[in-house]
Design a protein around this motif. Structure first.
Motif: not given
Length: 479
Positions: A142-143, A147-148, A190-196
């Motif tokens: 997940l990390f 990061l990717c 959505n991308v940032y929310n998935q990262i978080v």
């Protein structure tokens, strides 16, 4: 779940390479997907291959790092050495879909590997692994996926806090299961929310003391503090100031890490592995046995940024105004080696081994960044009991031997980030997320001495081959 076709064999041959010298027990080189993912041991060994591409000269050990420095006034091409002719146009910002960051394919390959780990673990509990063993490996993946996606979104998208038009809101395709498909770009939000979400899940399930067994460098795979440090960075980029400060504080308060004193500062960048009890939280482990480190090393950071009698080319050096930002006595100023009128950084001068070509570890998350994140967050309204922006900036200045402490202002923190994180690939994203126009001083190239914000140029073009293969991926405006 979002799905995508990845143009590679996502199987054990792809998963089980790039591990030599990374683990003390090396995995088998080839076996089928079914066999690989049938057991926890197989998935766990496959997880070790998630890290290989980070050492590529297209990613942390080369272009991803240096393109940022060259674009935004920390780096230039030297005049004191002829160089090899590489990195001659990056300062001009003349990118196109055929001349852009190569990160795209490397990041999505790595995401594919992380997805295969994440999606093949849950049924292993109670069969040949405990719940905590499964959780630890899943948290690693997940990390890596987070990061990717973070690197992708800061490279190919406008900053999170800039959304003047619908085009500015475009993110990158979110892929959580790697299968055939041609996905469109998801929204940046959505991308940032998935990262978080990935990082918060990783933090919640990884054991506090987990370190991947058998690794040569304990800082080369994620731990819980690494997850928390990346959360602080991501929240900072989202202007979520309190969250950025809170997570920075979690890492700062962890007794495992301490800022390197002046007499140990240079050594931590050339150490064979991250020093125990130091300030490196997560790094790329450099090895000449990694298949993504070419046999010559000629395209990697040591050869590009240094010049010596061992074949280094010195294609990229520091600008004079970056060098002049450091006060006398600042240990960081001594990290630049003068050659004629040029100043070459020595952060990547190679490990302490008499070898040619050289290879290096590349720090990705350091404790000093956490102090800088917290100081910036406090300036923007965050509150941490007993801490001020001044105290955090003073801490860095004192330990580095600087005669002056940066002003507790937005510009002061920006300048301190330039000093502390130089040649670590942060500066272009710092300009963008601060919505800050750029005027370069030590600059004699032909185009784009000044780059205004906003501008389409702050989002690099998607590679042509991706747009051709997947017509659903919209190209960024201006290219």
């Amino acid at each position: 779940m979002k799905k995508i076709f990845i143009g590679m064999a996502i199987l054990s041959a792809g998963l089980f390479t790039s591990c030599s010298d990374f683990l003390t027990e090396e995995p088998k080189q080839e076996q089928s997907n079914e066999l690989t993912f049938a057991t926890f041991d197989g998935v766990n060994k496959a997880a070790a291959a998630m890290y290989g591409m980070f050492q590529s000269d297209a990613w942390y050990d080369g272009e991803f790092t240096l393109m940022s420095e060259l674009r935004c006034g920390n780096a230039k091409n030297p005049t004191s050495v002829p160089g090899s002719g590489r990195y001659r146009s990056d300062t001009q910002w003349i990118y196109s879909d055929r001349s852009t960051s190569p990160l795209w394919s490397y990041a999505y390959y790595t995401i594919a590997r992380a997805n295969n780990v994440i999606n093949n673990l849950d049924d292993k509990v109670g069969v040949d692994a405990t719940q905590q063993q499964v959780n630890n490996v899943k948290a690693e993946a997940l990390f890596i996926r987070a990061l990717c996606y973070f690197d992708l979104v800061i490279t190919y998208c406008q900053p999170y806090n800039y959304n003047a038009t619908e085009d500015d809101k475009m993110g990158v395709p979110l892929v959580l299961v790697t299968e055939n498909g041609k996905p469109a770009r998801d929204s940046k939000e959505n991308v940032y929310n998935q990262i978080v979400a990935d990082l918060l899940q990783a933090e919640s399930i990884m054991a506090d003391d987990y370190v991947r067994a058998g690794v040569t460098d304990k800082a080369a795979t994620p731990t819980k503090p690494a997850i928390q440090a990346l959360l602080s960075r991501v929240y900072l980029y989202m202007n979520k100031w309190q969250e950025a400060a809170d997570y920075a504080t979690k890492v700062i308060n962890n007794k495992k890490y301490e800022l390197a004193p002046a007499d140990a500062y240079a050594a931590m960048f050339s150490a064979a592995t991250a020093p125990e009890g130091g300030e490196i939280i997560f790094e790329v482990y450099g090895s000449d046995k990694n298949e993504y480190w070419d046999n010559s090393g000629w395209a990697h950071l040591p050869y590009i940024t240094t010049t010596d009698d061992k074949g280094s080319h010195g294609d990229v050096c520091a600008t004079k105004d970056l060098y002049d930002l450091y006060s006398e006595g600042d240990i960081r100023k001594s990290m630049y080696k003068q050659h004629g009128n040029d100043y070459f950084p020595t952060k990547y001068s190679g490990k302490p081994k008499d070898s040619d070509p050289k290879y290096t570890n590349v720090p990705i998350l350091r404790l000093s960044e956490m102090y800088l994140n917290r100081a910036e967050a406090i300036i923007n309204g965050a509150s941490i009991q007993g801490v001020t922006a001044e105290s955090d900036l003073r801490k860095i200045a004192t330990v580095r031997g600087a005669s002056q402490t940066a002003a507790a202002t937005k510009q002061g923190v920006f300048d301190e980030r330039r000093r502390e994180l130089a040649f670590e690939g942060h500066i272009a994203a710092d300009y963008a997320r601060c919505n800050k126009s750029m005027t370069r001083k030590d600059f004699d190239d032909s185009k784009n001495k000044d780059v205004a914000f906003p501008s389409y140029m702050w989002a690099l073009p998607i590679p042509n081959r991706e747009c051709t293969a997947n017509p659903n991926v919209a190209q960024n405006p201006g290219y």
